[in-house]
Design an enzyme around this catalytic site. Sequence first.
Site, short mmCIF file in Angstrom:
data_model
loop_
_atom_site.label_atom_id
_atom_site.label_comp_id
_atom_site.label_asym_id
_atom_site.label_seq_id
_atom_site.Cartn_x
_atom_site.Cartn_y
_atom_site.Cartn_z
N SER A 170 0.84 -1.21 0.00
CA SER A 170 0.00 0.00 0.00
C SER A 170 0.87 1.26 0.00
CB SER A 170 -0.96 -0.01 1.18
OG SER A 170 -0.28 0.10 2.41
N MET A 214 10.62 -6.63 4.89
CA MET A 214 10.72 -7.24 6.21
C MET A 214 12.00 -8.07 6.36
SD MET A 214 8.12 -5.76 7.37
CE MET A 214 7.57 -6.44 8.94
N ASN A 268 13.33 4.40 5.67
CA ASN A 268 12.40 3.35 6.05
C ASN A 268 11.18 3.99 6.71
OD1 ASN A 268 11.50 0.63 6.63
ND2 ASN A 268 12.16 0.93 8.75
N HIS A 322 8.15 3.06 9.54
CA HIS A 322 7.89 2.10 10.61
C HIS A 322 6.61 2.49 11.35
CE1 HIS A 322 8.96 -1.00 13.49
NE2 HIS A 322 8.56 -0.18 14.43
#
Length: 210
Positions: free
Chosen positions: A13, A90, A107, A109
């Site tokens: 997404s 991942m 990244n 998170h």
Amino acid sequence: ALRVAVFASGNGSNFQAIVDAVQAGKLDVTIELLVCDKPQAPVVARAAGAGVEAFVFKPKDYASREAYEQEILAKLQEKQVELVVLAGYMRIITHVLVEPFAGRMINIHPSLLPSFPGVNAIDQALDYGVKVTGVTVHFVDGGLDSGPIIAQRALDILPDDTADSLAERIHRVEQELYPQVISWIAADKVSIDGRRVTIESRASSIRTVD
Ligand code: GAR
């Protein structure tokens, strides 16, 4: 335009939100490559749908993490990628990729780091019972979700939240925040001094957040 590669392992997404922002003319980058370690992941079909080249691999086909990362590095260099965007990738990333892309790899998170690093951050926050959680975008260093923080957004955890309802709100925030942060980097507005990251001006072509 900044040349970007996106790494993802799952639904995609966030990948889709970046593609959509580019296609809407809100984000001035080119998506040169998707890197995916799960051949069956929905993000692979999303890349095909968007006409984005994909490098899809199975870690088990390689002798080591370093071995497949060397192959990824060669692809990134061949495509002259300037920014690596981890979007639900991942896997731990080693020095093979971290060093060449120091300050050029980010990244996202689903928690307010440094709380709840690693996997299942949304469940970790619910299980802990915190009342506020959120989303963090950070530069990638050698540690687990430990690099300098670029941007964070906070979200209240509601009394009747489930993992699903909270994840849905977190994903919505991510899909706004990540294209925005990428637009700041593309416009050269993000500078880094040790762990302190500053954003020169919050003005951005993307105005879905703030
Ligand atoms: C996102 O919520 C992202 O923050 C998380 O994985 C999800 C991927 O969703 N990443 C991590 O947990 C990294 N430790 P997506 O595939 O739909 O973009």
